[in-house]
Motif scaffolding. Structure first.
Motif, PDB file in Angstrom:
ATOM      1  N   PHE A 262       0.818  -1.083  -0.477  1.00  0.00           N
ATOM      2  CA  PHE A 262      -0.274   0.172  -0.041  1.00  0.00           C
ATOM      3  C   PHE A 262       0.834   1.210  -0.007  1.00  0.00           C
ATOM      4  O   PHE A 262       2.262   0.813   1.062  1.00  0.00           O
ATOM      5  CB  PHE A 262      -0.553  -0.289   1.193  1.00  0.00           C
ATOM      6  CG  PHE A 262      -1.920  -1.046   1.461  1.00  0.00           C
ATOM      7  CD1 PHE A 262      -3.509  -1.334   1.150  1.00  0.00           C
ATOM      8  CD2 PHE A 262      -1.211  -1.959   2.433  1.00  0.00           C
ATOM      9  CE1 PHE A 262      -3.814  -2.413   0.381  1.00  0.00           C
ATOM     10  CE2 PHE A 262      -2.305  -3.799   1.813  1.00  0.00           C
ATOM     11  CZ  PHE A 262      -3.621  -3.423   1.702  1.00  0.00           C
ATOM     12  N   ASN A 263       0.076   2.195  -0.548  1.00  0.00           N
ATOM     13  CA  ASN A 263       1.024   3.319  -0.515  1.00  0.00           C
ATOM     14  C   ASN A 263       1.661   4.515   1.305  1.00  0.00           C
ATOM     15  O   ASN A 263       1.570   5.366   0.900  1.00  0.00           O
ATOM     16  CB  ASN A 263       0.211   4.878  -1.233  1.00  0.00           C
ATOM     17  CG  ASN A 263      -0.293   4.034  -2.878  1.00  0.00           C
ATOM     18  OD1 ASN A 263       1.337   3.647  -2.872  1.00  0.00           O
ATOM     19  ND2 ASN A 263      -0.607   4.488  -3.275  1.00  0.00           N
ATOM     20  N   ASN A 264       1.225   3.831   1.997  1.00  0.00           N
ATOM     21  CA  ASN A 264       0.841   3.890   3.711  1.00  0.00           C
ATOM     22  C   ASN A 264       2.478   3.562   4.059  1.00  0.00           C
ATOM     23  O   ASN A 264       2.652   3.658   5.550  1.00  0.00           O
ATOM     24  CB  ASN A 264       0.400   4.049   4.036  1.00  0.00           C
ATOM     25  CG  ASN A 264      -0.539   2.433   4.616  1.00  0.00           C
ATOM     26  OD1 ASN A 264      -0.021   1.750   3.794  1.00  0.00           O
ATOM     27  ND2 ASN A 264      -2.067   2.620   5.236  1.00  0.00           N
ATOM     28  N   GLY A 265       3.334   2.363   3.549  1.00  0.00           N
ATOM     29  CA  GLY A 265       4.012   1.888   4.260  1.00  0.00           C
ATOM     30  C   GLY A 265       3.613   0.347   5.021  1.00  0.00           C
ATOM     31  O   GLY A 265       4.921  -0.125   4.813  1.00  0.00           O
ATOM     32  N   TYR A 296       5.214  -3.520   7.882  1.00  0.00           N
ATOM     33  CA  TYR A 296       4.839  -1.992   8.322  1.00  0.00           C
ATOM     34  C   TYR A 296       6.094  -1.286   8.039  1.00  0.00           C
ATOM     35  O   TYR A 296       6.987  -0.899   9.283  1.00  0.00           O
ATOM     36  CB  TYR A 296       4.205  -0.664   9.272  1.00  0.00           C
ATOM     37  CG  TYR A 296       3.817  -0.208   9.676  1.00  0.00           C
ATOM     38  CD1 TYR A 296       3.326   0.501   7.969  1.00  0.00           C
ATOM     39  CD2 TYR A 296       4.638   0.967  10.095  1.00  0.00           C
ATOM     40  CE1 TYR A 296       2.969   2.587   8.521  1.00  0.00           C
ATOM     41  CE2 TYR A 296       4.765   2.657  10.144  1.00  0.00           C
ATOM     42  CZ  TYR A 296       3.506   2.889   9.304  1.00  0.00           C
ATOM     43  OH  TYR A 296       3.566   4.383   9.118  1.00  0.00           O
TER      44      TYR A 296
END
Length: 344
Positions: A262-265, A296
């Motif tokens: 995902f683009n949030n890490g 994450y």
């Protein structure tokens, strides 16, 4: 997660020659880099080998340190060297006091228009195929069947050549320390412009002696396919061959893996692995599990993850510990692993 981050995730099982390594010296064509990791790994529910956990946590933490360098000889020829060692943790829970540094890699080589050739303790040619699916916490069994197709092997000569920007060919020879333990291997990966890669490799070695009895030979065919599209990575590998043709011991292994970033890490990873031996017609399970992992990345240097391994193995079907080809799995317990890794 973009393609660059996917590539970093996929190459995590490879030699860490330094996505995060620090350049500590650079002068007149010579460079020196230092890298490594400090990683806490705690296993809950059961141990990572499937055995029951007597206490609250099995500590599988580790620390790695590597040093690598290059030097320019001419405009078309350079030299390189690499060393990596790992220190385990002294765990009272396991009763396994492993606090010494263990050598993982130590090799030197030359690189030019012809490709690269290196000598020392390093991966054999087939490892580039097994790495296609070795992208999660517990994957990576495809390289462990025979010596000539495994990683971190002493006395290995490795050639690597890259052709037409899409084909990587590797060839290796293992010059055995003991009598009748030589081996060799060759592999290639071809990647299409659409992001689909195909890999094929073959390895073989003699198994030396047990006492005064000469053992047979082993060989392994390995095939792999992977696909990268934006934040998605899919891969599968299949291995088959003889562990010892004289003793009529064969093996098969399949490993499937997927990574989505995902683009949030945050990224999610999944894997399925099933490996087995067949000893004169009797089948033994080496490993059989599903894995799901959430990871994450706080930044490029530090990440936290949680992995759950669903162990499908039947304890009665596992390879007996008396067998020389005994696998890592000793029980049928599931495993929950928490990890925090700092890479430098």
């Amino acid at each position: 997660m973009n393609k660059t981050l996917i590539a970093l995730a996929v190459s995590a099982a490879a030699v860490a020659t330094g996505a995060n390594a620090a350049n500590v010296y650079s002068s007149e064509g010579t460079e020196l880099n230092i890298g490594g990791r400090a990683e806490f790994r705690g296993d809950f529910v059961g141990k990572s080998n499937g055995e029951e956990l007597d206490g609250s946590m099995s500590n599988k933490s580790r620390f790695r340190l590597n040093v690598g360098g290059t030097t320019e000889i001419t405009d078309s020829l350079s030299g390189f060297g690499f060393y990596e060692a790992e220190q385990g943790v002294t765990s009272s829970g396991d009763g396994d006091a492993n606090d010494d540094f263990t050598q993982r890699y130590m090799f030197a080589g030359l690189k030019g228009d012809f490709g690269a050739i290196s000598f020392g303790r390093q991966d054999t040619a087939a490892v580039q195929i097994s790495q296609m699916s070795d992208v999660t916490t517990f994957s990576g069994a495809q390289k462990t069947f025979i010596n000539a197709g495994n990683e971190q092997i002493n006395n290995t000569i490795l050639y690597t050549g890259e052709f037409v920007d899409a084909l990587t060919v590797k060839a290796s020879a293992v010059l055995g320390e003991d009598k009748n333990t030589d081996g060799y291997g060759i592999s290639a990966i071809y990647t299409l412009p659409m992001g689909v890669g195909f890999g094929l490799g073959y390895s073989a070695n003699d198994n030396g002696y047990i006492g005064n009895v000469k053992q047979g030979s082993g060989d392994a065919f390995i095939a792999g396919i992977n696909y990268t599209y934006e934040s998605l990575y899919l891969a599968g590998t299949y291995t088959t061959g003889d562990y010892d043709d004289k003793a009529n011991v064969e093996f098969d292994g399949v490993e499937l893996a997927a990574v989505y970033g995902f683009n949030n890490g945050f990224s999610i990873m999944g894997a399925y692995q099933n490996t087995e031996f067949k000893d004169n017609g009797t089948k033994y399970t080496k490993s059989d599990f599903f894995e799901i992992t959430g990871d994450y990345a706080f930044n490029k240097n530090i990440n936290a993850y949680v992995s759950y391994l669903i162990n499908n193995a039947d304890k009665d079907d596992l390879v007996p510990t008396t067998k020389v080809y005994s696998g890592d799995f000793k029980g049928d317990e599931d495993t929950l692993r928490l990890g925090l890794k700092y890479s430098f």
